[in-house]
Design an enzyme around this catalytic site. Structure first.
Site, mmCIF file in Angstrom:
data_model
loop_
_atom_site.group_PDB
_atom_site.id
_atom_site.type_symbol
_atom_site.label_atom_id
_atom_site.label_comp_id
_atom_site.label_asym_id
_atom_site.label_seq_id
_atom_site.Cartn_x
_atom_site.Cartn_y
_atom_site.Cartn_z
ATOM 1 C CG ASP A 1 2.585 -48.532 23.522
ATOM 2 O OD1 ASP A 1 3.144 -47.444 23.335
ATOM 3 O OD2 ASP A 1 1.433 -48.616 23.977
ATOM 4 C CG ASN B 1 -9.070 -51.424 26.977
ATOM 5 O OD1 ASN B 1 -8.108 -50.810 27.420
ATOM 6 N ND2 ASN B 1 -8.996 -52.215 25.929
ATOM 7 C CG HIS C 1 -4.857 -50.350 26.844
ATOM 8 N ND1 HIS C 1 -5.339 -50.387 25.555
ATOM 9 C CD2 HIS C 1 -4.396 -49.096 27.023
ATOM 10 C CE1 HIS C 1 -5.156 -49.211 24.989
ATOM 11 N NE2 HIS C 1 -4.583 -48.404 25.856
ATOM 12 C CD GLU D 1 -5.565 -53.537 23.919
ATOM 13 O OE1 GLU D 1 -6.202 -53.042 24.870
ATOM 14 O OE2 GLU D 1 -5.489 -53.008 22.799
HETATM 15 C C1 GLP Z 1 -2.794 -46.078 23.645
HETATM 16 C C2 GLP Z 1 -1.352 -46.525 23.907
HETATM 17 C C3 GLP Z 1 -0.973 -46.411 25.340
HETATM 18 C C4 GLP Z 1 -1.547 -45.124 25.874
HETATM 19 C C5 GLP Z 1 -3.042 -45.288 25.984
HETATM 20 C C6 GLP Z 1 -3.795 -44.084 26.457
HETATM 21 O O1 GLP Z 1 -3.473 -47.003 22.895
HETATM 22 N N1 GLP Z 1 -1.102 -47.857 23.436
HETATM 23 O O2 GLP Z 1 0.416 -46.483 25.503
HETATM 24 O O3 GLP Z 1 -1.004 -44.847 27.124
HETATM 25 O O4 GLP Z 1 -3.597 -45.833 24.806
HETATM 26 O O5 GLP Z 1 -3.878 -43.088 25.469
HETATM 27 P P1 GLP Z 1 -4.453 -41.643 25.754
HETATM 28 O O6 GLP Z 1 -3.492 -40.978 26.677
HETATM 29 O O7 GLP Z 1 -4.500 -40.963 24.419
HETATM 30 O O8 GLP Z 1 -5.790 -41.816 26.360
#
Ligand code: GLP
Length: 245
Positions: A73, A142, A144, A149
């Site tokens: 992403d 959340n 995702h 989302e």
């Molecule tokens: C981000 C990314 C995801 C990622 C997630 C968790 O927004 N879009 O691909 O896995 O949120 O991030 P983190 O590991 O910093 O909690």
């Protein structure tokens, strides 16, 4: 009815131990299949895992010299060299240190002039080179996955996503030069077509989400719950995210 989660849960002491366990999975996959295709998330959770994989790869060049990577992403609207992009994060931790060239690293342009065409390009790339052998995911605050989302429905394929308020506050953006206007992400169908999935979950702030994931309820309001539909998901977490009851 059996409602225990179909996940292989690896519970490590802390973030470092979780990262060590995760990299062991990635290395085992590369030893089985050196030209494996990995779909990779970014964010704080997998950062150390990727550093460790790069260290292993530098010490043992044959391990990663055929590894292929697809970026899961991206923050839409940031320039490619914005320090907040998933592109920069992957290049810094893994792609740069391992010297992986454009023939083995693919993914979203962060600011495409035509988003629909960019989604088509990623769809075609995956149709040609996929499915992924391993998809490494983080768990959003959340629920995702990538930028899939929570909402009334999820999308199966590559798409533009409206960023949730949680995503707009994501720590990656603290260093952003610009403002993302959307998320660009593989869809839930793309993720579920991966042969194996490795979900990394770290920290006490993720404990409620991990607890919810372990409930046998599938809902687009909690996108990670779709992992219940996949037969080869490993959840690699630390004790803070999965405290003993
Ligand atoms: C981000 C990314 C995801 C990622 C997630 C968790 O927004 N879009 O691909 O896995 O949120 O991030 P983190 O590991 O910093 O909690």
């Amino acid at each position: 009815m059996n409602t225990s989660p179909p996940f292989d849960i690896i519970r490590a002491a802390d973030h470092e131990a979780m990262s060590q366990a995760a990299v062991a999975r990635m290395v085992a996959q590369l030893q089985r299949k050196p030209d494996s295709l990995f779909i990779l998330a970014t964010g704080g959770t997998p950062e150390r895992t990727y550093q460790l994989l790069a260290e292993r790869g530098r010490a043992e060049p044959s391990l990663c010299d055929r590894l292929r990577i697809l970026k899961l992403d991206e923050w839409g609207g940031l320039s490619m060299d914005d320090p907040a992009t998933c592109e920069v994060a992957l290049r810094r931790t893994l792609v740069g240190p391992l010297g992986i060239g454009p023939d083995r690293f693919a993914g979203w342009q962060s600011a495409p002039s035509d988003i629909a065409a960019e989604c088509d390009r990623i769809r075609q790339w995956l149709a040609e080179h996929g499915p992924a052998d391993l998809c490494v995911l983080g768990l959003g605050l959340n629920g995702h996955l990538g930028f899939n989302e929570p909402g009334d429905h999820l999308q199966p394929g590559p798409h533009r996503a409206e960023l949730s308020s949680e995503s707009k506050r994501h720590s990656m953006l603290h260093q952003a030069r610009g403002q993302p206007v959307c998320g660009l992400t593989l869809g839930v169908g793309d993720i579920l077509q991966s042969r194996e999935i490795l979900l990394l979950v770290s920290g006490a702030q993720k404990a409620p989400q991990l607890r919810r994931l372990l409930r046998p309820e599938i809902s687009p309001q909690f996108p990670a719950s779709f992992l219940w539909l996949h037969a080869a998901v490993s959840v690699c977490c630390d004790e803070a995210a999965y405290p003993a009851i």
